[in-house]
Design a protein around this motif. Structure first.
Motif, PDB file in Angstrom:
ATOM      1  N   PRO A  29      41.929  58.456  44.181  1.00  0.00           N
ATOM      2  CA  PRO A  29      42.546  57.176  43.832  1.00  0.00           C
ATOM      3  C   PRO A  29      42.194  56.077  44.811  1.00  0.00           C
ATOM      4  O   PRO A  29      42.021  56.324  46.004  1.00  0.00           O
ATOM      5  N   LEU A  30      42.081  54.876  44.274  1.00  0.00           N
ATOM      6  CA  LEU A  30      41.994  53.698  45.132  1.00  0.00           C
ATOM      7  C   LEU A  30      43.406  53.423  45.646  1.00  0.00           C
ATOM      8  O   LEU A  30      44.389  53.871  45.041  1.00  0.00           O
ATOM      9  N   PRO A  31      43.532  52.678  46.735  1.00  0.00           N
ATOM     10  CA  PRO A  31      44.885  52.275  47.144  1.00  0.00           C
ATOM     11  C   PRO A  31      45.574  51.537  45.991  1.00  0.00           C
ATOM     12  O   PRO A  31      44.917  50.976  45.109  1.00  0.00           O
ATOM     13  N   SER A  32      46.893  51.538  46.016  1.00  0.00           N
ATOM     14  CA  SER A  32      47.651  50.870  44.962  1.00  0.00           C
ATOM     15  C   SER A  32      47.321  49.379  44.929  1.00  0.00           C
ATOM     16  O   SER A  32      46.811  48.814  45.901  1.00  0.00           O
ATOM     17  N   MET A  33      47.634  48.745  43.811  1.00  0.00           N
ATOM     18  CA  MET A  33      47.387  47.309  43.691  1.00  0.00           C
ATOM     19  C   MET A  33      48.134  46.538  44.765  1.00  0.00           C
ATOM     20  O   MET A  33      47.603  45.593  45.334  1.00  0.00           O
ATOM     21  N   ARG A  34      49.329  46.955  45.046  1.00  0.00           N
ATOM     22  CA  ARG A  34      50.123  46.281  46.081  1.00  0.00           C
ATOM     23  C   ARG A  34      49.460  46.446  47.450  1.00  0.00           C
ATOM     24  O   ARG A  34      49.372  45.488  48.228  1.00  0.00           O
ATOM     25  N   GLU A  35      48.987  47.664  47.757  1.00  0.00           N
ATOM     26  CA  GLU A  35      48.307  47.898  49.038  1.00  0.00           C
ATOM     27  C   GLU A  35      47.033  47.064  49.147  1.00  0.00           C
ATOM     28  O   GLU A  35      46.745  46.485  50.199  1.00  0.00           O
ATOM     29  N   LEU A  36      46.270  46.999  48.044  1.00  0.00           N
ATOM     30  CA  LEU A  36      45.040  46.207  48.057  1.00  0.00           C
ATOM     31  C   LEU A  36      45.355  44.718  48.195  1.00  0.00           C
ATOM     32  O   LEU A  36      44.637  43.986  48.886  1.00  0.00           O
ATOM     33  N   ALA A  37      46.421  44.269  47.552  1.00  0.00           N
ATOM     34  CA  ALA A  37      46.817  42.857  47.663  1.00  0.00           C
ATOM     35  C   ALA A  37      47.136  42.508  49.111  1.00  0.00           C
ATOM     36  O   ALA A  37      46.733  41.447  49.606  1.00  0.00           O
ATOM     37  N   THR A  46      45.315  39.013  41.229  1.00  0.00           N
ATOM     38  CA  THR A  46      43.927  38.908  41.687  1.00  0.00           C
ATOM     39  C   THR A  46      43.302  40.301  41.769  1.00  0.00           C
ATOM     40  O   THR A  46      42.157  40.508  41.359  1.00  0.00           O
ATOM     41  N   ILE A  47      44.057  41.264  42.262  1.00  0.00           N
ATOM     42  CA  ILE A  47      43.571  42.650  42.336  1.00  0.00           C
ATOM     43  C   ILE A  47      43.375  43.205  40.932  1.00  0.00           C
ATOM     44  O   ILE A  47      42.399  43.922  40.671  1.00  0.00           O
ATOM     45  N   GLN A  48      44.264  42.868  40.015  1.00  0.00           N
ATOM     46  CA  GLN A  48      44.114  43.329  38.634  1.00  0.00           C
ATOM     47  C   GLN A  48      42.790  42.839  38.048  1.00  0.00           C
ATOM     48  O   GLN A  48      42.093  43.594  37.365  1.00  0.00           O
ATOM     49  N   LYS A  49      42.420  41.603  38.323  1.00  0.00           N
ATOM     50  CA  LYS A  49      41.148  41.062  37.831  1.00  0.00           C
ATOM     51  C   LYS A  49      39.971  41.796  38.463  1.00  0.00           C
ATOM     52  O   LYS A  49      38.971  42.075  37.796  1.00  0.00           O
ATOM     53  N   ALA A  50      40.076  42.119  39.746  1.00  0.00           N
ATOM     54  CA  ALA A  50      39.012  42.885  40.418  1.00  0.00           C
ATOM     55  C   ALA A  50      38.879  44.262  39.784  1.00  0.00           C
ATOM     56  O   ALA A  50      37.762  44.758  39.574  1.00  0.00           O
ATOM     57  N   HIS A  51      40.005  44.880  39.440  1.00  0.00           N
ATOM     58  CA  HIS A  51      39.977  46.192  38.780  1.00  0.00           C
ATOM     59  C   HIS A  51      39.258  46.125  37.435  1.00  0.00           C
ATOM     60  O   HIS A  51      38.547  47.060  37.063  1.00  0.00           O
ATOM     61  N   ILE A  52      39.444  45.047  36.713  1.00  0.00           N
ATOM     62  CA  ILE A  52      38.771  44.892  35.424  1.00  0.00           C
ATOM     63  C   ILE A  52      37.260  44.916  35.623  1.00  0.00           C
ATOM     64  O   ILE A  52      36.534  45.584  34.880  1.00  0.00           O
ATOM     65  N   ILE A  53      36.781  44.204  36.627  1.00  0.00           N
ATOM     66  CA  ILE A  53      35.337  44.191  36.913  1.00  0.00           C
ATOM     67  C   ILE A  53      34.848  45.597  37.258  1.00  0.00           C
ATOM     68  O   ILE A  53      33.808  46.037  36.754  1.00  0.00           O
ATOM     69  N   LEU A  54      35.587  46.308  38.097  1.00  0.00           N
ATOM     70  CA  LEU A  54      35.175  47.661  38.477  1.00  0.00           C
ATOM     71  C   LEU A  54      35.139  48.595  37.273  1.00  0.00           C
ATOM     72  O   LEU A  54      34.246  49.425  37.142  1.00  0.00           O
ATOM     73  N   ARG A  55      36.118  48.435  36.374  1.00  0.00           N
ATOM     74  CA  ARG A  55      36.149  49.266  35.160  1.00  0.00           C
ATOM     75  C   ARG A  55      34.963  48.926  34.258  1.00  0.00           C
ATOM     76  O   ARG A  55      34.329  49.807  33.704  1.00  0.00           O
ATOM     77  N   GLU A  56      34.677  47.629  34.107  1.00  0.00           N
ATOM     78  CA  GLU A  56      33.544  47.204  33.272  1.00  0.00           C
ATOM     79  C   GLU A  56      32.224  47.720  33.828  1.00  0.00           C
ATOM     80  O   GLU A  56      31.301  48.004  33.068  1.00  0.00           O
ATOM     81  N   ARG A  57      32.136  47.851  35.144  1.00  0.00           N
ATOM     82  CA  ARG A  57      30.930  48.380  35.782  1.00  0.00           C
ATOM     83  C   ARG A  57      30.918  49.911  35.822  1.00  0.00           C
ATOM     84  O   ARG A  57      30.017  50.510  36.389  1.00  0.00           O
ATOM     85  N   ARG A  58      31.937  50.505  35.219  1.00  0.00           N
ATOM     86  CA  ARG A  58      32.077  51.963  35.144  1.00  0.00           C
ATOM     87  C   ARG A  58      32.139  52.621  36.514  1.00  0.00           C
ATOM     88  O   ARG A  58      31.624  53.717  36.715  1.00  0.00           O
ATOM     89  N   LEU A  59      32.791  51.945  37.432  1.00  0.00           N
ATOM     90  CA  LEU A  59      32.981  52.497  38.771  1.00  0.00           C
ATOM     91  C   LEU A  59      34.356  53.132  38.939  1.00  0.00           C
ATOM     92  O   LEU A  59      34.566  53.944  39.834  1.00  0.00           O
ATOM     93  N   THR A  60      35.289  52.744  38.056  1.00  0.00           N
ATOM     94  CA  THR A  60      36.646  53.281  38.136  1.00  0.00           C
ATOM     95  C   THR A  60      37.177  53.574  36.742  1.00  0.00           C
ATOM     96  O   THR A  60      36.621  53.131  35.741  1.00  0.00           O
ATOM     97  N   TYR A  61      38.267  54.324  36.727  1.00  0.00           N
ATOM     98  CA  TYR A  61      38.996  54.569  35.474  1.00  0.00           C
ATOM     99  C   TYR A  61      40.477  54.634  35.801  1.00  0.00           C
ATOM    100  O   TYR A  61      40.868  54.974  36.917  1.00  0.00           O
ATOM    101  N   GLY A  62      41.293  54.274  34.838  1.00  0.00           N
ATOM    102  CA  GLY A  62      42.735  54.279  35.045  1.00  0.00           C
ATOM    103  C   GLY A  62      43.383  55.509  34.456  1.00  0.00           C
ATOM    104  O   GLY A  62      42.943  56.034  33.429  1.00  0.00           O
ATOM    105  N   VAL A  63      44.416  55.982  35.128  1.00  0.00           N
ATOM    106  CA  VAL A  63      45.247  57.073  34.635  1.00  0.00           C
ATOM    107  C   VAL A  63      46.651  56.498  34.510  1.00  0.00           C
ATOM    108  O   VAL A  63      47.265  56.165  35.534  1.00  0.00           O
ATOM    109  N   PRO A  64      47.131  56.333  33.268  1.00  0.00           N
ATOM    110  CA  PRO A  64      48.443  55.716  33.085  1.00  0.00           C
ATOM    111  C   PRO A  64      49.520  56.383  33.941  1.00  0.00           C
ATOM    112  O   PRO A  64      49.651  57.605  33.954  1.00  0.00           O
TER     113      PRO A  64
END
Length: 78
Positions: A29-37, A46-64
């Motif tokens: 896991p990456l650090p939490s959004m709060r930790e990254l903020a 702002t971190i949520q937007k960065a996560h979108i870019i990482l997901r679009e680049r297929r570098l990350t995936y989310g687990v609900p």
């Protein structure tokens, strides 16, 4: 003079470089959004937007309910 805040694109680039360098290995896991903020001195949206870019680049995936994880390189290339 106050420090200039990073944009979500710059944060995504920094996180991508850390992923590629192996700082965050696949399926960890990456650090939490709060930790990254806090780390980047930005807001959670702002971190949520960065996560979108990482997901679009297929570098990350989310687990609900569990967070954002580093993708295995090439795993989701289809």
């Amino acid at each position: 003079m106050p420090a200039r805040r990073l944009t979500y694109e710059q944060i995504a680039e920094d996180l991508a470089a850390r992923i590629v360098a192996g700082e965050y290995p696949p399926h960890t896991p990456l650090p939490s959004m709060r930790e990254l903020a806090i780390l980047y001195s930005v807001s959670v949206p702002t971190i949520q937007k960065a996560h979108i870019i990482l997901r679009e680049r297929r570098l990350t995936y989310g687990v609900p309910g569990a967070g954002v994880y580093v993708e295995e390189r090439g795993e989701r290339e289809s």
